[in-house]
Motif scaffolding. Structure first.
Motif, mmCIF file in Angstrom:
data_model
loop_
_atom_site.group_PDB
_atom_site.id
_atom_site.type_symbol
_atom_site.label_atom_id
_atom_site.label_comp_id
_atom_site.label_asym_id
_atom_site.label_seq_id
_atom_site.Cartn_x
_atom_site.Cartn_y
_atom_site.Cartn_z
ATOM 1 N N ILE A 1 0.818 -1.203 0.000
ATOM 2 C CA ILE A 1 0.000 0.000 0.000
ATOM 3 C C ILE A 1 0.857 1.261 0.000
ATOM 4 O O ILE A 1 0.393 2.339 -0.378
ATOM 5 C CB ILE A 1 -0.962 -0.015 1.219
ATOM 6 C CG1 ILE A 1 -2.168 0.901 0.972
ATOM 7 C CG2 ILE A 1 -0.249 0.342 2.491
ATOM 8 C CD1 ILE A 1 -3.120 0.366 -0.055
ATOM 9 N N SER A 2 2.137 1.131 0.405
ATOM 10 C CA SER A 2 3.034 2.288 0.417
ATOM 11 C C SER A 2 3.340 2.788 -0.986
ATOM 12 O O SER A 2 3.794 3.931 -1.158
ATOM 13 C CB SER A 2 4.346 1.929 1.123
ATOM 14 O OG SER A 2 4.127 1.523 2.457
ATOM 15 N N TRP A 3 3.110 1.946 -1.992
ATOM 16 C CA TRP A 3 3.376 2.332 -3.371
ATOM 17 C C TRP A 3 2.221 3.120 -3.981
ATOM 18 O O TRP A 3 2.337 3.580 -5.127
ATOM 19 C CB TRP A 3 3.653 1.088 -4.224
ATOM 20 C CG TRP A 3 4.943 0.411 -3.878
ATOM 21 C CD1 TRP A 3 5.124 -0.678 -3.080
ATOM 22 C CD2 TRP A 3 6.255 0.798 -4.308
ATOM 23 N NE1 TRP A 3 6.456 -1.016 -2.984
ATOM 24 C CE2 TRP A 3 7.178 -0.121 -3.727
ATOM 25 C CE3 TRP A 3 6.745 1.814 -5.118
ATOM 26 C CZ2 TRP A 3 8.541 -0.050 -3.934
ATOM 27 C CZ3 TRP A 3 8.114 1.895 -5.332
ATOM 28 C CH2 TRP A 3 8.990 0.979 -4.746
ATOM 29 N N VAL B 1 -0.325 6.558 -8.135
ATOM 30 C CA VAL B 1 -1.187 7.672 -8.547
ATOM 31 C C VAL B 1 -0.391 8.680 -9.383
ATOM 32 O O VAL B 1 -0.857 9.144 -10.440
ATOM 33 C CB VAL B 1 -1.800 8.356 -7.312
ATOM 34 C CG1 VAL B 1 -2.574 9.608 -7.726
ATOM 35 C CG2 VAL B 1 -2.714 7.383 -6.566
ATOM 36 N N LEU B 2 0.813 9.009 -8.932
ATOM 37 C CA LEU B 2 1.625 10.002 -9.635
ATOM 38 C C LEU B 2 2.079 9.507 -10.999
ATOM 39 O O LEU B 2 2.105 10.272 -11.977
ATOM 40 C CB LEU B 2 2.848 10.371 -8.780
ATOM 41 C CG LEU B 2 2.571 11.188 -7.517
ATOM 42 C CD1 LEU B 2 3.835 11.302 -6.678
ATOM 43 C CD2 LEU B 2 2.056 12.577 -7.878
ATOM 44 N N TRP B 3 2.472 8.254 -11.070
ATOM 45 C CA TRP B 3 3.029 7.715 -12.309
ATOM 46 C C TRP B 3 1.968 7.268 -13.310
ATOM 47 O O TRP B 3 2.141 7.441 -14.511
ATOM 48 C CB TRP B 3 3.937 6.528 -11.998
ATOM 49 C CG TRP B 3 5.180 6.874 -11.230
ATOM 50 C CD1 TRP B 3 5.734 8.126 -11.078
ATOM 51 C CD2 TRP B 3 6.023 5.983 -10.491
ATOM 52 N NE1 TRP B 3 6.850 8.067 -10.290
ATOM 53 C CE2 TRP B 3 7.067 6.761 -9.919
ATOM 54 C CE3 TRP B 3 5.996 4.613 -10.261
ATOM 55 C CZ2 TRP B 3 8.065 6.195 -9.136
ATOM 56 C CZ3 TRP B 3 6.991 4.050 -9.484
ATOM 57 C CH2 TRP B 3 8.019 4.828 -8.919
ATOM 58 N N PHE B 4 0.861 6.688 -12.820
ATOM 59 C CA PHE B 4 -0.088 6.050 -13.730
ATOM 60 C C PHE B 4 -1.505 6.587 -13.639
ATOM 61 O O PHE B 4 -2.352 6.199 -14.448
ATOM 62 C CB PHE B 4 -0.130 4.533 -13.452
ATOM 63 C CG PHE B 4 1.205 3.859 -13.557
ATOM 64 C CD1 PHE B 4 1.779 3.622 -14.796
ATOM 65 C CD2 PHE B 4 1.892 3.475 -12.414
ATOM 66 C CE1 PHE B 4 3.009 2.990 -14.902
ATOM 67 C CE2 PHE B 4 3.123 2.839 -12.502
ATOM 68 C CZ PHE B 4 3.686 2.602 -13.753
ATOM 69 N N GLY B 5 -1.810 7.423 -12.644
ATOM 70 C CA GLY B 5 -3.173 7.900 -12.486
ATOM 71 C C GLY B 5 -4.112 6.747 -12.183
ATOM 72 O O GLY B 5 -3.831 5.921 -11.321
ATOM 73 N N THR B 6 -5.237 6.674 -12.906
ATOM 74 C CA THR B 6 -6.191 5.579 -12.706
ATOM 75 C C THR B 6 -6.028 4.492 -13.766
ATOM 76 O O THR B 6 -6.916 3.653 -13.944
ATOM 77 C CB THR B 6 -7.635 6.105 -12.728
ATOM 78 O OG1 THR B 6 -7.876 6.762 -13.983
ATOM 79 C CG2 THR B 6 -7.876 7.080 -11.582
ATOM 80 N N GLY B 7 -4.891 4.501 -14.475
ATOM 81 C CA GLY B 7 -4.642 3.482 -15.497
ATOM 82 C C GLY B 7 -4.278 2.139 -14.893
ATOM 83 O O GLY B 7 -4.168 1.978 -13.682
ATOM 84 N N ILE B 8 -4.026 1.171 -15.770
ATOM 85 C CA ILE B 8 -3.751 -0.193 -15.330
ATOM 86 C C ILE B 8 -2.406 -0.309 -14.629
ATOM 87 O O ILE B 8 -2.192 -1.196 -13.796
ATOM 88 C CB ILE B 8 -3.803 -1.151 -16.548
ATOM 89 C CG1 ILE B 8 -3.699 -2.614 -16.109
ATOM 90 C CG2 ILE B 8 -2.680 -0.802 -17.543
ATOM 91 C CD1 ILE B 8 -4.874 -3.093 -15.333
ATOM 92 N N LEU C 1 1.476 -2.248 -10.341
ATOM 93 C CA LEU C 1 2.630 -1.959 -9.490
ATOM 94 C C LEU C 1 2.371 -2.423 -8.056
ATOM 95 O O LEU C 1 3.232 -3.057 -7.429
ATOM 96 C CB LEU C 1 2.925 -0.458 -9.509
ATOM 97 C CG LEU C 1 3.973 0.053 -8.498
ATOM 98 C CD1 LEU C 1 5.342 -0.567 -8.782
ATOM 99 C CD2 LEU C 1 4.047 1.576 -8.523
ATOM 100 N N ILE C 2 1.191 -2.142 -7.540
ATOM 101 C CA ILE C 2 0.869 -2.481 -6.149
ATOM 102 C C ILE C 2 0.719 -3.990 -5.974
ATOM 103 O O ILE C 2 1.217 -4.569 -5.004
ATOM 104 C CB ILE C 2 -0.404 -1.736 -5.717
ATOM 105 C CG1 ILE C 2 -0.155 -0.222 -5.758
ATOM 106 C CG2 ILE C 2 -0.825 -2.153 -4.311
ATOM 107 C CD1 ILE C 2 -1.394 0.623 -5.620
#
Length: 267
Positions: free
Chosen positions: A117-119, A124-131, A136-137
């Protein structure tokens, strides 16, 4: 010495499982109808069951329950599959090549203690709401058990077998493929099972924050609309799917363990 699980008949254990489930269901039913907690805050099991059936036919938060579940499973399989495809081969190679073990271990030992969850902020910064964000998480949660158990399995393989095939001129690839992989299989399957559970939990954590569909998103929208029954319907769906995944992998794990106990091993 036989353990209690070994001497207790299967039918008795099934009845104990059923009794435990019924006791939990009865407790939930009793508390929800006792008046101690508002029905809006803790709906009864019959209300939640009705909500699940309704969500299967009516759209909520843009999709039906099945469509949200398909979205969740798609993300999960991609992230979990990536963890398995990278973690198992890398773990085996680390168990074989000491230089790779020395290279990867310090970096890996630092990363594996970071909660998935720390990622979320980076997702959010790198991918927004994309896949990419959920992947990553999920990957960060599912990857460590795969690598660690493959590595431990490779280290536990009988060194005499390795020396024998090396004497016959086997390449490093053949040693990993024909000796380390079969010899590490029980440990690998255990790691995959652990990875599957952690990956599923990580997915739901991701969907609570960084996606616009899925079971986690359904729960967030239910909470925003003060619909506790929808939140609980999502939780039950998560639990049932997680239980099904774990049960399937447990069957595979037990099957492999039985074959090994009968002398299959890496022969």
């Amino acid at each position: 010495m036989s353990t209690l699980d070994e001497i207790m008949p299967i039918s008795v254990r099934v009845w104990w499982t059923v009794a435990g489930f019924l006791a939990l269901l009865g407790l939930w039913l009793g508390v929800s109808h006792s008046g101690l907690i508002e029905a809006r805050m803790l709906p009864g099991p019959e209300t939640v069951a009705s909500t699940i059936l309704r969500l299967m036919h009516e759209s909520f938060a843009g999709s039906t329950l099945q469509e949200h579940l398909v979205s969740s499973l798609g993300r999960y399989l991609l992230g979990f599959g990536l963890a398995v495809l990278i973690g198992i081969p890398l773990g085996l190679m680390m168990g074989w090549f000491e230089w790779l073990d020395d290279l990867v271990t310090p970096f890996f030992e630092m990363l594996r203690f970071i909660a998935p969850i720390s990622w979320v902020p980076f997702a959010v910064l790198w991918f927004g709401t994309g896949i990419g964000g959920p992947l990553l998480i999920i990957f960060s949660g599912a990857f460590p058990p795969c690598l660690i158990n493959a590595y431990r399995g490779a280290k536990m393989v009988d060194k005499r077998l390795i020396e024998a095939v090396r004497t016959l001129g086997a390449s490093n690839y053949r040693v990993i493929k024909d000796v380390l992989l079969p010899g590490s299989l029980p440990s690998i399957v255990t790691g995959v099972r652990l990875s599957a559970g952690i990956g599923w939990q990580s997915l739901i954590g991701a969907e609570l924050i960084v996606v616009s569909s899925g079971i986690g998103y359904l729960m967030v929208q239910g909470q925003a609309n003060f619909a506790t029954d929808i939140v609980m319907a999502g939780m039950i769906t998560i639990g049932c799917i997680g239980l099904l995944i774990d049960f399937s992998l447990r069957v595979i794990e037990q099957s492999i363990s039985r074959k090994w106990s009968q002398g299959g091993g890496s022969q």
